[in-house]
Design a protein around this motif. Structure first.
Motif, PDB file in Angstrom:
ATOM      1  N   LEU A   1     -15.971  -5.800  -2.708  1.00 41.51           N
ATOM      2  CA  LEU A   1     -15.047  -4.704  -3.223  1.00 41.51           C
ATOM      3  C   LEU A   1     -13.679  -4.908  -2.584  1.00 41.51           C
ATOM      4  O   LEU A   1     -12.693  -4.231  -2.869  1.00 41.51           O
ATOM      5  CB  LEU A   1     -15.909  -3.356  -2.562  1.00 41.51           C
ATOM      6  N   LEU A   2     -13.674  -5.700  -1.391  1.00 43.73           N
ATOM      7  CA  LEU A   2     -12.526  -5.757  -0.644  1.00 43.73           C
ATOM      8  C   LEU A   2     -11.488  -6.450  -1.212  1.00 43.73           C
ATOM      9  O   LEU A   2     -10.403  -6.573  -1.073  1.00 43.73           O
ATOM     10  CB  LEU A   2     -12.596  -6.315   0.782  1.00 43.73           C
TER      11      LEU A   2
ATOM     12  N   LEU B   1      -4.162   3.138   6.776  1.00 46.55           N
ATOM     13  CA  LEU B   1      -4.823   2.284   5.781  1.00 46.55           C
ATOM     14  C   LEU B   1      -4.841   0.973   6.029  1.00 46.55           C
ATOM     15  O   LEU B   1      -5.861   0.165   6.138  1.00 46.55           O
ATOM     16  CB  LEU B   1      -4.378   2.792   4.586  1.00 46.55           C
TER      17      LEU B   1
ATOM     18  N   LYS C   1     -11.088  -4.322   8.840  1.00 43.71           N
ATOM     19  CA  LYS C   1     -12.106  -5.228   8.078  1.00 43.71           C
ATOM     20  C   LYS C   1     -11.974  -6.772   7.643  1.00 43.71           C
ATOM     21  O   LYS C   1     -12.768  -7.327   7.609  1.00 43.71           O
ATOM     22  CB  LYS C   1     -12.368  -4.413   6.755  1.00 43.71           C
TER      23      LYS C   1
ATOM     24  N   LEU D   1       0.761  -1.227   0.093  1.00 48.37           N
ATOM     25  CA  LEU D   1       0.024   0.032  -0.073  1.00 48.37           C
ATOM     26  C   LEU D   1       1.025   1.347  -0.113  1.00 48.37           C
ATOM     27  O   LEU D   1       0.288   2.235   0.007  1.00 48.37           O
ATOM     28  CB  LEU D   1      -0.903  -0.003   1.276  1.00 48.37           C
TER      29      LEU D   1
ATOM     30  N   GLU E   1      -9.896  -5.884  -3.746  1.00 45.27           N
ATOM     31  CA  GLU E   1      -8.959  -5.250  -4.436  1.00 45.27           C
ATOM     32  C   GLU E   1      -8.119  -4.325  -3.252  1.00 45.27           C
ATOM     33  O   GLU E   1      -7.474  -3.423  -3.679  1.00 45.27           O
ATOM     34  CB  GLU E   1      -9.453  -4.310  -5.479  1.00 45.27           C
ATOM     35  N   ALA E   2      -8.252  -4.595  -2.105  1.00 43.42           N
ATOM     36  CA  ALA E   2      -8.050  -3.876  -1.143  1.00 43.42           C
ATOM     37  C   ALA E   2      -6.620  -3.622  -0.921  1.00 43.42           C
ATOM     38  O   ALA E   2      -6.069  -2.828  -0.270  1.00 43.42           O
ATOM     39  CB  ALA E   2      -8.540  -4.327   0.154  1.00 43.42           C
ATOM     40  N   PHE E   3      -5.808  -4.630  -1.718  1.00 44.32           N
ATOM     41  CA  PHE E   3      -4.408  -4.488  -1.702  1.00 44.32           C
ATOM     42  C   PHE E   3      -3.863  -4.007  -2.732  1.00 44.32           C
ATOM     43  O   PHE E   3      -2.488  -3.971  -2.978  1.00 44.32           O
ATOM     44  CB  PHE E   3      -3.644  -6.054  -1.357  1.00 44.32           C
ATOM     45  N   GLY E   4      -4.557  -3.423  -3.798  1.00 45.27           N
ATOM     46  CA  GLY E   4      -3.791  -3.008  -5.125  1.00 45.27           C
ATOM     47  C   GLY E   4      -4.706  -3.829  -6.118  1.00 45.27           C
ATOM     48  O   GLY E   4      -5.040  -4.810  -5.917  1.00 45.27           O
ATOM     49  N   GLN E   5      -4.510  -3.186  -7.288  1.00 44.01           N
ATOM     50  CA  GLN E   5      -5.420  -3.740  -8.344  1.00 44.01           C
ATOM     51  C   GLN E   5      -4.782  -4.560  -9.102  1.00 44.01           C
ATOM     52  O   GLN E   5      -3.764  -4.257  -9.948  1.00 44.01           O
ATOM     53  CB  GLN E   5      -6.223  -2.602  -9.023  1.00 44.01           C
TER      54      GLN E   5
ATOM     55  N   LEU F   1      -6.899   0.162   8.960  1.00 41.74           N
ATOM     56  CA  LEU F   1      -8.433  -0.043   8.478  1.00 41.74           C
ATOM     57  C   LEU F   1      -8.798  -1.428   7.822  1.00 41.74           C
ATOM     58  O   LEU F   1      -9.712  -2.180   8.027  1.00 41.74           O
ATOM     59  CB  LEU F   1      -8.573   1.160   7.387  1.00 41.74           C
ATOM     60  N   ILE F   2      -7.746  -1.643   7.139  1.00 46.02           N
ATOM     61  CA  ILE F   2      -7.973  -2.987   6.152  1.00 46.02           C
ATOM     62  C   ILE F   2      -8.143  -4.154   7.115  1.00 46.02           C
ATOM     63  O   ILE F   2      -8.587  -5.245   6.985  1.00 46.02           O
ATOM     64  CB  ILE F   2      -6.733  -3.360   5.166  1.00 46.02           C
TER      65      ILE F   2
ATOM     66  N   CYS G   1       0.022   4.103  -2.452  1.00 40.50           N
ATOM     67  CA  CYS G   1      -1.450   4.264  -2.831  1.00 40.50           C
ATOM     68  C   CYS G   1      -1.719   5.609  -2.522  1.00 40.50           C
ATOM     69  O   CYS G   1      -2.945   5.963  -3.075  1.00 40.50           O
ATOM     70  CB  CYS G   1      -2.332   3.173  -2.549  1.00 40.50           C
TER      71      CYS G   1
ATOM     72  N   GLU H   1     -18.348  -8.477   1.486  1.00 43.20           N
ATOM     73  CA  GLU H   1     -18.038  -7.290   0.658  1.00 43.20           C
ATOM     74  C   GLU H   1     -16.957  -7.559  -0.248  1.00 43.20           C
ATOM     75  O   GLU H   1     -15.754  -7.490  -0.137  1.00 43.20           O
ATOM     76  CB  GLU H   1     -17.402  -6.298   1.636  1.00 43.20           C
TER      77      GLU H   1
END
Lengths: 832, 239
Positions: B163-164, B133, B140, B115, B166-170, B136-137, B118, B161
């Motif tokens: 959406l998570l 960040l 979650k 991260l 990609e939480a470490f990068g796309q 935060l992750i 980012c 969820e």
């Protein structure tokens, strides 16, 4: 009986103390043994309120106001001079050594001891022990050159509130300074009045009222008991005033957090009063101009040009976050003066103008706290910008004050708090009233900019009002049109009128026949929406921010300045908050998160869009957020998303629109951007398939959109009727409810009624009357109610045996809406 | 070198025959003529151009996940099996991409590593921001509260969820990109196919769960074996 007056003074004193302490924490303490009260808006407000309360107290509790203090309040008076007490009275006996002439009118006795050259003023009202309630004694300071009046001190001593009030009135415009001097010396006034050890009322550990009660009950002497009871009553009343004063002070303090136009202008007005050529003045001059719109985008409010006594003149930029010195006016290549907006390299950013000037000008630093508050009586004319009236008003008022009797009018003003006070303050301090007032109006940025950058609530309100008036004008026009059409109908056989108008006429005629004006019904549904907008901004100004506020602020920061990954993390964390909570919703808006989220809808990343929509869907349940979204033109990206291949996106976008479209401006935007067509396209699914979800969202959005007449027309025009009829076949309640919702909303339109009847929807409506879901029942009954305008429909309802379920619904006493709809339907059907 | 047969692939992966054919064509286009393997730069080009992965660290991560025998080349078998996971696998399998040290857990340090870039430069307290960040992750994702994210945590958090993911990068392809990659290039009638893909995905959603976890653990085994036995002897004969 005099107790209450005393209590009142006490209470005010203690509040002042509290506030003065708070002030001292924030500002630098003067090194003298006496704590001084700094020159600041808050202190001015407090002193001003104090005076108001004192006057009010003396009127409302005139008996208590005469209660004798246990110990007198003493202070060295900066302004009270014996000659003040002479005004309007028979001249005092200066010639007679030791003699005194009493003045019955003015209640004062002024005596002059020839030998010592000392003046003594005492009140005619006497205490129980025979001494006067008020005394002003001249004491010369031994070290200075004698026989010079200026080197002597006037020591004032007062023993009840009534006298205090009268004395302060004599000080006229120096009232506030006089009071300031009093409070500086008597930091614990209530203790003095009640005869308690000093410090009782500033000690927070024990409730001072309890101590006072105990102390006052110690005496067993019956005479004293009576006196003590009075005193205690006084202290109770004072306590209540105290709380009142505290409340207003807290309100003022609260506003300190952010700087807005009003605050800047108020501070400027205060400083203006301190300008002049004299060395005693803090500044030579101060002037300002408002920031142009393109600078307001950066949060700048205005530019203040200051000429201090001791240094070069500077230009200060006032921004939302603080004040700093900018590079000033420079000549550009064409020889015009241009303001360089950049901050001077070494300029600090200070929270108030006074602080910045203190750090810039040593002279200002030295003099500002010596400035006195000038007391000007308040006027009703503040709202009148006409200056001549203002001047007259102030003199008239002065007379009133000298009179010693407050008029009722003034009394009322004293009770008014908050908004008026600000206006008051403006007139109070500033002598150049007209100028300042016109300036003030100049500083208000154009509505649009304010709404965008300053987020000023007033501006929004104003906009709304204008929008509303426009709307009502629209309605009037429509009414007139329909009337005109009705007339033409009567006159002729409507030969020259085209088909569309013709049908309108028919409708009018029909409505008149049934004694039911549908036009009115539209306006009803539309006025509902405008009333929704009116309730906006009732948001109470929270005195403190909950911890969530700061977390949300942090997350929005990551949302804004991170890449996709950080954005996703921030969105997921935001979703963890309770987004249905109003505080969180407005927190997101206040920290600028709403703009960011709406902007995210324009990005390419589907995950970000989904996340943004998830948040938006939740927070758009809030009325204010909805109107903020319409300010940001949020409908455009939302409508665009409706044609996205991703189904989740489509659903979320439609659901968000469903919430947002409760706002009339948003409804209009949806139509303007072609959203109606796209929404109707979402309905194009077979009931019972997986894609029903999309249709549900679409129907939800349409059912809120259909609240306005033009949208109804648009929905019909894109061919939604067969799709709706198709969806009615579904067994799924969650899709039936919005679909029937659209129908019942649109059934007020004649075209719809025909279409509903001819596409065989009446049958489904009747069938769904037997549903278990009350909301569905309500919608169905209401749709039948509106459709049953004509005979054919009524026949159809009967044919499908709809009357029995309708009558059955009448038993349902709990649900009023359902009852209204069912009763209406039965009524219409009964006309057959 | 013998390639894995199409039938075998259909059995072990969720790829359909036309998809396999398309992937084979892609592989042939990228692979070097003699060795029939894709080297690192070529593969990175594919990721960047087709799947829009722009983070160098993550591109390397994806490459290493594909390169089961750690020989710095991707052979046909590796390509096909991993593409199946990459394109159609479930999220549990995709955790491996983010597991920098291969211990099946994502630790705080690994997250920090991923991260650190980012937040846009210029934000004050950049480091604190990244740490924030990470916290935060972790809040979650780390459901068992042991300070690191396990496969279990990952699976259950993401099922709640998506959406998570990609939480470490796309670095994982979106459905739009997948359908474009698999169908637009291979077939002309992309619309009907993309619809099929969507429904196929939904059907597969649950039953696949168990199977895929097994597959992913197998992969890890393979990976480890090769790593311990050394790379040299296996690569040499090919040249």
């Amino acid at each position: 009986m005099g107790n209450s007056l005393a209590t009142r003074i006490e209470s005010t004193n203690s509040t002042l103390d509290l506030n003065a302490t708070a002030e001292n924490v924030a500002e630098s303490n003067n090194e003298s043994n006496q704590k001084t009260i700094h020159t600041s808006l808050i202190n001015f407000d407090i002193l001003y309120d104090f005076i108001k309360i004192l006057e009010k107290f003396c009127i409302e509790h005139h008996v208590e106001a005469k209660t004798e203090f246990k110990r007198p309040l003493e202070w060295s008076s900066p302004f009270l001079r014996p000659n003040l007490f002479n005004s309007g009275s028979v001249s005092s006996g200066t010639a007679n050594n030791g003699n005194s002439t009493s003045n019955t009118q003015s209640n004062w006795i002024v005596s002059n001891q020839k030998g010592t050259n000392k003046s003594v003023v005492s009140s005619t009202a006497l205490k129980s022990d025979g001494k006067p309630f008020f005394q002003l004694i001249q004491q010369s300071i031994p070290s200075t050159k004698n026989a010079n009046n200026s080197s002597s001190i006037f020591l004032a001593r007062v023993d009840n509130f009534d006298q205090l009030n009268k004395v302060l009135k004599l000080a006229d415009e120096h009232k506030l300074s006089e009071l300031q001097a009093l409070i500086q010396v008597n930091r614990d006034g209530i203790s003095t009045i009640l005869g308690l050890p000093s410090g009782t009322f500033s000690n927070n550990e024990v409730d001072p009222l309890v101590i006072a009660f105990e102390a006052l009950n110690k005496d067993t002497n019956p005479k004293k008991i009576e006196q003590n009871q009075k005193l205690y009553k006084l202290s109770l009343i004072l306590n209540s005033y105290d709380l009142q004063l505290m409340k207003t002070a807290v309100n003022v303090l609260e506003r300190e957090k952010f700087i807005d136009v009003q605050k800047v202008s108020e501070e400027l007005e205060m400083l203006k009063a301190f300008c002049g050529k004299d060395q005693k003045c803090a500044l030579q001059s101060i002037d300002w101009e408002s920031a142009p719109p393109w600078r307001q985008v950066f949060g700048e409010i205005c530019y203040v040009e200051v000429r201090p006594m001791d240094k070069d003149h500077i230009v200060i930029t006032a921004t939302k976050n603080g004040f700093f010195i900018n590079k000033g006016y420079l000549l550009d290549e064409k020889g015009n003066e241009r303001l360089n907006y950049e901050a001077l390299d070494d300029s600090p950013v200070k929270p108030t103008l006074t602080d910045l000037l203190k750090s810039y000008s040593p002279h200002f630093f030295n003099t500002i706290d010596k400035q006195e508050y000038l007391y000007h009586p308040d006027e009703n004319l503040i709202s009148n910008i006409g200056g001549a009236v203002a001047a007259e008003g102030s003199t008239a008022h002065d007379v009133l004050l000298h009179d010693g009797n407050l008029t009722e009018d003034e009394h009322e003003q004293g009770e008014e708090t908050g908004t008026k006070k600000n206006e008051r303050r403006q007139t109070l301090i500033v002598k150049k009233k007209n100028k300042s007032l016109s300036k003030k109006s100049m500083t208000e940025p154009s509505l649009k900019w304010r709404a965008l950058t300053l987020n000023s609530e007033e501006a929004e309100l104003k906009q709304k009002k204008s929008a509303k008036s426009k709307m009502s004008a629209d309605q009037k026009v429509r009414h007139r049109n329909s009337n005109a059409m009705g007339n033409s109908d009567e006159k002729s056989a409507a030969g020259g009128i085209n088909g569309r108008k013709n049908s309108d006429d028919k409708k009018n005629g029909l409505n008149k026949m049934n004694g039911h004006n549908f036009e009115e019904e539209y306006s009803h549904s539309e006025s509902e929406l405008s009333s929704e907008e009116e309730l906006t901004e009732k948001r109470q100004e929270t005195s403190e921010f909950p911890a969530e506020y700061y977390q949300i602020q942090k997350l929005v920061k990551y949302l804004r300045c991170g890449n996709q990954t950080a954005t996703i993390i921030a969105i997921c964390s935001l979703l963890d908050f309770d987004l249905s909570n109003e505080y969180n919703q407005s927190a997101i808006r206040d920290v600028g998160g709403l703009d960011t989220i709406v902007n995210l809808l324009d990005t390419n990343d589907p995950k970000c869009k989904i996340g943004a929509l998830k948040i938006l869907k939740e927070i758009s349940k809030n009325v204010q957020i909805r109107s903020a979204i319409s300010d940001l033109d949020g409908m455009q990206p939302l409508v665009e998303l409706l044609k996205d291949p991703n189904e989740e996106l489509k659903c979320l976008a439609a659901e968000t629109i469903a919430h947002c479209a409760k706002n009339s401006r948003n409804r209009r935007s949806v139509r303007k951007y072609g959203g109606i067509k796209k929404l109707v396209r979402l309905l194009k699914v077979d009931p019972g398939t997986n894609e029903e979800k999309v249709a549900i969202s679409g129907a939800l959005a349409l059912s809120t959109c259909s609240k306005s007449a033009k949208n109804k027309e648009a929905i019909r025009a894109v061919g939604s009727i067969p799709l709706l009829a198709n969806l009615l076949k579904s067994q799924n309640e969650s899709i039936l409810i919005p679909v029937v919702g659209i129908l019942q909303e649109c059934a007020s339109d004649e075209n719809y009624r025909v279409a509903i009847r001819s596409s065989g929807m009446i049958k489904f409506l009747v069938e769904n009357l037997a549903s278990k879901n009350e909301e569905l029942q309500t919608h169905c009954a209401s749709a039948i109610f509106k459709c049953a305008e004509d005979d054919d429909t009524r026949n159809l309802v009967r044919k499908y045996e709809g009357l029995t379920p309708l009558v059955n619904l009448l038993d349902n006493l709990g649900n009023k809406e359902l009852l209204v709809a069912a009763t209406g339907a039965v009524w219409k059907c009964a006309q057959n | 070198m013998n390639r894995i047969s199409v039938e075998e692939l259909i059995k072990t992966t969720q790829l359909s025959r036309p998809e396999i054919e398309h992937l084979t064509a892609t592989f042939n286009g990228l692979a070097q003529q003699q060795s029939e393997k894709i080297d690192r730069p070529r593969f990175r080009d594919l990721l960047a151009d087709t799947f829009g992965v722009d983070d160098s660290l993550l591109m390397d991560r994806v490459f290493r996940c594909f390169d089961l025998d750690s020989d710095n080349f991707i052979c046909y078998d590796e390509f096909m099996k991993n593409m199946a996971i990459f394109l159609k696998g479930k999220y549990e399998e995709k955790l491996k991409v983010y597991d920098l040290n291969g211990d099946k857990h994502i630790s705080k340090e690994e997250m920090y590593q991923m991260l650190k870039n980012c937040l846009v430069k210029g934000v004050e307290e950049d480091e604190d921001g990244v740490k924030d960040l990470v916290e935060l992750i972790l809040k979650k994702l780390d459901e068992d509260r042991d300070g690191r994210v396990s496969e279990m945590d990952w699976a259950s958090a993401i099922s709640k969820e998506t959406l998570l993911m990609e939480a470490f990068g796309q670095c994982l392809p979106t459905s739009a990109v997948i359908s474009k990659f698999l169908y637009n290039e291979a077939n002309s009638n992309s619309r009907s196919n993309s619809k099929r893909l969507r429904s196929a995905n939904e059907d597969l959603f649950l039953p696949v769960l168990r199977q895929t976890t097994i597959v992913s653990s197998k992969h890890v085994h393979l990976h480890r074996n090769h790593a311990t036995h050394g790379v040299g002897p296996q690569v040499a004969p090919q040249h």
